[in-house]
Design a protein around this motif. Structure first.
Motif, PDB file in Angstrom:
ATOM      1  N   ALA A  87     -35.541 -31.498  -0.974  1.00  0.00           N
ATOM      2  CA  ALA A  87     -34.904 -31.394  -2.285  1.00  0.00           C
ATOM      3  C   ALA A  87     -33.558 -32.104  -2.355  1.00  0.00           C
ATOM      4  CB  ALA A  87     -34.725 -29.921  -2.652  1.00  0.00           C
ATOM      5  N   ARG A  88     -33.089 -32.674  -1.250  1.00  0.00           N
ATOM      6  CA  ARG A  88     -31.825 -33.405  -1.278  1.00  0.00           C
ATOM      7  C   ARG A  88     -31.938 -34.601  -2.224  1.00  0.00           C
ATOM      8  NH1 ARG A  88     -29.327 -33.472   4.888  1.00  0.00           N
ATOM      9  NH2 ARG A  88     -29.683 -31.264   5.361  1.00  0.00           N
ATOM     10  N   THR A  89     -30.834 -34.916  -2.866  1.00  0.00           N
ATOM     11  CA  THR A  89     -30.873 -35.964  -3.883  1.00  0.00           C
ATOM     12  C   THR A  89     -30.654 -37.371  -3.332  1.00  0.00           C
ATOM     13  OG1 THR A  89     -28.522 -35.574  -4.333  1.00  0.00           O
ATOM     14  CG2 THR A  89     -30.119 -34.394  -5.709  1.00  0.00           C
ATOM     15  N   ASP A  90     -30.172 -37.480  -2.119  1.00  0.00           N
ATOM     16  CA  ASP A  90     -30.005 -38.782  -1.479  1.00  0.00           C
ATOM     17  C   ASP A  90     -31.211 -39.056  -0.596  1.00  0.00           C
ATOM     18  OD1 ASP A  90     -27.896 -41.021  -0.591  1.00  0.00           O
ATOM     19  OD2 ASP A  90     -28.967 -40.302   1.191  1.00  0.00           O
ATOM     20  N   LEU A  91     -31.870 -40.191  -0.826  1.00  0.00           N
ATOM     21  CA  LEU A  91     -33.097 -40.503  -0.098  1.00  0.00           C
ATOM     22  C   LEU A  91     -32.874 -40.547   1.405  1.00  0.00           C
ATOM     23  CD1 LEU A  91     -36.067 -41.381   0.071  1.00  0.00           C
ATOM     24  CD2 LEU A  91     -35.284 -43.753  -0.268  1.00  0.00           C
ATOM     25  N   PHE A  92     -31.794 -41.188   1.835  1.00  0.00           N
ATOM     26  CA  PHE A  92     -31.540 -41.309   3.270  1.00  0.00           C
ATOM     27  C   PHE A  92     -31.347 -39.935   3.901  1.00  0.00           C
ATOM     28  CE2 PHE A  92     -31.086 -45.599   1.998  1.00  0.00           C
ATOM     29  CZ  PHE A  92     -31.154 -46.398   3.116  1.00  0.00           C
ATOM     30  N   ASP A  93     -30.604 -39.063   3.227  1.00  0.00           N
ATOM     31  CA  ASP A  93     -30.383 -37.708   3.743  1.00  0.00           C
ATOM     32  C   ASP A  93     -31.689 -36.920   3.786  1.00  0.00           C
ATOM     33  OD1 ASP A  93     -27.707 -38.219   4.044  1.00  0.00           O
ATOM     34  OD2 ASP A  93     -27.092 -37.142   2.232  1.00  0.00           O
ATOM     35  N   ALA A  94     -32.447 -36.997   2.688  1.00  0.00           N
ATOM     36  CA  ALA A  94     -33.706 -36.246   2.605  1.00  0.00           C
ATOM     37  C   ALA A  94     -34.703 -36.712   3.655  1.00  0.00           C
ATOM     38  CB  ALA A  94     -34.305 -36.383   1.207  1.00  0.00           C
ATOM     39  N   ALA A  95     -34.843 -38.031   3.787  1.00  0.00           N
ATOM     40  CA  ALA A  95     -35.812 -38.580   4.744  1.00  0.00           C
ATOM     41  C   ALA A  95     -35.431 -38.228   6.175  1.00  0.00           C
ATOM     42  CB  ALA A  95     -35.899 -40.093   4.582  1.00  0.00           C
ATOM     43  N   GLN A  96     -34.161 -38.345   6.506  1.00  0.00           N
ATOM     44  CA  GLN A  96     -33.725 -38.034   7.870  1.00  0.00           C
ATOM     45  C   GLN A  96     -33.874 -36.541   8.163  1.00  0.00           C
ATOM     46  OE1 GLN A  96     -33.324 -39.989  10.205  1.00  0.00           O
ATOM     47  NE2 GLN A  96     -32.146 -41.824   9.720  1.00  0.00           N
ATOM     48  N   ALA A  97     -33.538 -35.700   7.201  1.00  0.00           N
ATOM     49  CA  ALA A  97     -33.644 -34.255   7.414  1.00  0.00           C
ATOM     50  C   ALA A  97     -35.098 -33.828   7.582  1.00  0.00           C
ATOM     51  CB  ALA A  97     -32.998 -33.503   6.250  1.00  0.00           C
ATOM     52  N   CYS A  98     -35.979 -34.349   6.726  1.00  0.00           N
ATOM     53  CA  CYS A  98     -37.407 -34.011   6.835  1.00  0.00           C
ATOM     54  C   CYS A  98     -38.003 -34.547   8.130  1.00  0.00           C
ATOM     55  CB  CYS A  98     -38.171 -34.567   5.637  1.00  0.00           C
ATOM     56  SG  CYS A  98     -37.828 -33.738   4.075  1.00  0.00           S
ATOM     57  N   ALA A  99     -37.624 -35.762   8.497  1.00  0.00           N
ATOM     58  CA  ALA A  99     -38.138 -36.358   9.727  1.00  0.00           C
ATOM     59  C   ALA A  99     -37.706 -35.554  10.943  1.00  0.00           C
ATOM     60  CB  ALA A  99     -37.665 -37.805   9.853  1.00  0.00           C
ATOM     61  N   ALA A 100     -36.461 -35.093  10.953  1.00  0.00           N
ATOM     62  CA  ALA A 100     -35.969 -34.305  12.090  1.00  0.00           C
ATOM     63  C   ALA A 100     -36.730 -32.992  12.222  1.00  0.00           C
ATOM     64  CB  ALA A 100     -34.474 -34.041  11.927  1.00  0.00           C
ATOM     65  N   ALA A 138     -44.321 -34.074  -0.844  1.00  0.00           N
ATOM     66  CA  ALA A 138     -44.623 -35.514  -0.888  1.00  0.00           C
ATOM     67  C   ALA A 138     -44.199 -36.116  -2.224  1.00  0.00           C
ATOM     68  CB  ALA A 138     -46.110 -35.746  -0.647  1.00  0.00           C
ATOM     69  N   ARG A 139     -44.436 -35.402  -3.323  1.00  0.00           N
ATOM     70  CA  ARG A 139     -44.048 -35.912  -4.645  1.00  0.00           C
ATOM     71  C   ARG A 139     -42.535 -36.072  -4.759  1.00  0.00           C
ATOM     72  NH1 ARG A 139     -48.193 -32.509  -6.632  1.00  0.00           N
ATOM     73  NH2 ARG A 139     -46.666 -30.870  -7.041  1.00  0.00           N
ATOM     74  N   ARG A 140     -41.793 -35.099  -4.228  1.00  0.00           N
ATOM     75  CA  ARG A 140     -40.331 -35.187  -4.277  1.00  0.00           C
ATOM     76  C   ARG A 140     -39.831 -36.432  -3.552  1.00  0.00           C
ATOM     77  NH1 ARG A 140     -38.765 -29.004  -2.525  1.00  0.00           N
ATOM     78  NH2 ARG A 140     -39.305 -27.962  -4.493  1.00  0.00           N
ATOM     79  N   LEU A 141     -40.330 -36.635  -2.341  1.00  0.00           N
ATOM     80  CA  LEU A 141     -39.873 -37.772  -1.548  1.00  0.00           C
ATOM     81  C   LEU A 141     -40.346 -39.097  -2.141  1.00  0.00           C
ATOM     82  CD1 LEU A 141     -40.417 -36.307   2.023  1.00  0.00           C
ATOM     83  CD2 LEU A 141     -38.238 -36.652   0.854  1.00  0.00           C
ATOM     84  N   THR A 142     -41.560 -39.122  -2.668  1.00  0.00           N
ATOM     85  CA  THR A 142     -42.084 -40.348  -3.269  1.00  0.00           C
ATOM     86  C   THR A 142     -41.287 -40.722  -4.503  1.00  0.00           C
ATOM     87  OG1 THR A 142     -44.321 -39.865  -2.452  1.00  0.00           O
ATOM     88  CG2 THR A 142     -44.133 -41.420  -4.276  1.00  0.00           C
ATOM     89  N   ARG A 143     -40.974 -39.736  -5.335  1.00  0.00           N
ATOM     90  CA  ARG A 143     -40.190 -39.999  -6.542  1.00  0.00           C
ATOM     91  C   ARG A 143     -38.806 -40.538  -6.183  1.00  0.00           C
ATOM     92  NH1 ARG A 143     -39.876 -35.111  -8.265  1.00  0.00           N
ATOM     93  NH2 ARG A 143     -41.967 -35.156  -9.162  1.00  0.00           N
ATOM     94  N   GLU A 186     -33.512 -39.207  18.948  1.00  0.00           N
ATOM     95  CA  GLU A 186     -32.706 -40.400  18.697  1.00  0.00           C
ATOM     96  C   GLU A 186     -33.555 -41.526  18.117  1.00  0.00           C
ATOM     97  OE1 GLU A 186     -30.156 -43.791  21.186  1.00  0.00           O
ATOM     98  OE2 GLU A 186     -31.141 -42.140  22.244  1.00  0.00           O
ATOM     99  N   LEU A 187     -34.727 -41.744  18.689  1.00  0.00           N
ATOM    100  CA  LEU A 187     -35.608 -42.799  18.191  1.00  0.00           C
ATOM    101  C   LEU A 187     -36.056 -42.515  16.762  1.00  0.00           C
ATOM    102  CD1 LEU A 187     -37.835 -43.461  21.338  1.00  0.00           C
ATOM    103  CD2 LEU A 187     -36.209 -45.059  20.281  1.00  0.00           C
ATOM    104  N   THR A 188     -36.355 -41.257  16.473  1.00  0.00           N
ATOM    105  CA  THR A 188     -36.762 -40.891  15.118  1.00  0.00           C
ATOM    106  C   THR A 188     -35.666 -41.223  14.117  1.00  0.00           C
ATOM    107  OG1 THR A 188     -38.246 -39.115  15.875  1.00  0.00           O
ATOM    108  CG2 THR A 188     -37.414 -38.963  13.624  1.00  0.00           C
ATOM    109  N   THR A 189     -34.448 -40.825  14.428  1.00  0.00           N
ATOM    110  CA  THR A 189     -33.323 -41.073  13.527  1.00  0.00           C
ATOM    111  C   THR A 189     -33.102 -42.566  13.309  1.00  0.00           C
ATOM    112  OG1 THR A 189     -32.236 -39.016  14.205  1.00  0.00           O
ATOM    113  CG2 THR A 189     -30.854 -40.707  13.192  1.00  0.00           C
ATOM    114  N   ARG A 190     -33.122 -43.326  14.392  1.00  0.00           N
ATOM    115  CA  ARG A 190     -32.847 -44.760  14.292  1.00  0.00           C
ATOM    116  C   ARG A 190     -33.956 -45.502  13.550  1.00  0.00           C
ATOM    117  NH1 ARG A 190     -31.232 -46.916  20.154  1.00  0.00           N
ATOM    118  NH2 ARG A 190     -31.166 -48.864  18.962  1.00  0.00           N
ATOM    119  N   LEU A 191     -35.211 -45.158  13.827  1.00  0.00           N
ATOM    120  CA  LEU A 191     -36.325 -45.865  13.200  1.00  0.00           C
ATOM    121  C   LEU A 191     -36.461 -45.524  11.717  1.00  0.00           C
ATOM    122  CD1 LEU A 191     -38.947 -45.674  16.077  1.00  0.00           C
ATOM    123  CD2 LEU A 191     -37.762 -47.715  15.233  1.00  0.00           C
ATOM    124  N   ILE A 192     -36.232 -44.262  11.357  1.00  0.00           N
ATOM    125  CA  ILE A 192     -36.255 -43.894   9.944  1.00  0.00           C
ATOM    126  C   ILE A 192     -35.133 -44.635   9.210  1.00  0.00           C
ATOM    127  CG2 ILE A 192     -35.797 -42.029   8.296  1.00  0.00           C
ATOM    128  CD1 ILE A 192     -38.578 -41.846   9.373  1.00  0.00           C
TER     129      ILE A 192
END
Length: 203
Positions: A87-100, A138-143, A186-192
């Motif tokens: 639900a984070r509004t910044d894509l980079f923050d949301a993607a990194q948080a979900c990936a972690a 998925a819809r939140r992140l895709t949007r 570390e690899l997850t964070t860097r690659l995302i």
């Protein structure tokens, strides 16, 4: 008063909740090793130290068993804060948080949720409650990806699908003992991060 582990006939008497958890613990390990569904019930019974009849008593069919595994893993992800992260509004923050969070889940339990959701055996049999949660996230992140990266709907879905493989594969390696948790994270964070930067339009 008898305890749950009171001895009876030379064996510990366990509560239904503990027995069910014992079966699911063994099923997670077997599913990760087997890589697909349905599971060999003889192997599951042996690993869980129960009879096949007892497995059927808790899970009348393997679709029920798989959905119970999915519910367990989704519950762990939600407890860890997956919906809040998405639900984070910044894509980079949301993607990194979900990936972690997903990396930690796979590193701990293996790719259980992925296998259940993608296996043809479960086509049309996924519990609607968990499918709805998956789709909502998925819809939140895709949007967010469409708005931030100026992608078409199909491109955003493809990008999300491809980036999901990063924490999943890193987590698999950690779970298998081929990568340390620290290095995998570390690899997850860097690659995302690098994936998102590569898709960011030049404004």
């Amino acid at each position: 008063m008898r305890s749950e582990t009171a001895q009876r006939g030379g064996r510990a008497r366990l509560s239904p909740e503990v027995r069910r958890g014992q079966i699911l613990d063994a099923a997670e390990v077997l599913l990760t090793a087997h890589g697909g569904l349905p599971l060999p019930l003889e192997d599951l019974a042996r690993a869980a130290h129960v009879s096949k009849a007892l497995i059927y008593a808790y899970f009348p069919n393997q679709h029920d068993l798989a959905n119970a595994l999915l519910a367990r893993r989704f519950a762990a992800l939600l407890t860890a804060g997956l919906e809040t992260a998405a639900a984070r509004t910044d894509l980079f923050d949301a993607a990194q948080a979900c990936a972690a969070l997903y990396f930690d889940e796979v590193a701990q339990a293996g790719p259980v949720a992925h296998i259940v959701l993608r296996d043809p055996f479960m086509a049309g049999r996924i519990d609607p409650a968990w499918a709805a949660i998956r789709d909502r996230i998925a819809r939140r992140l895709t949007r967010l990806a469409r708005l931030t990266l100026h992608l078409s709907p199909k491109e955003a879905v493809a990008a999300l699908s491809l980036m999901t493989t990063i924490p999943e594969e890193a987590g698999r390696l950690v779970h298998a003992g081929d990568l340390t948790r620290e290095r995998g994270r570390e690899l997850t964070t860097r690659l995302i991060g690098s994936s998102l930067r590569a898709l960011t339009p030049d404004l």
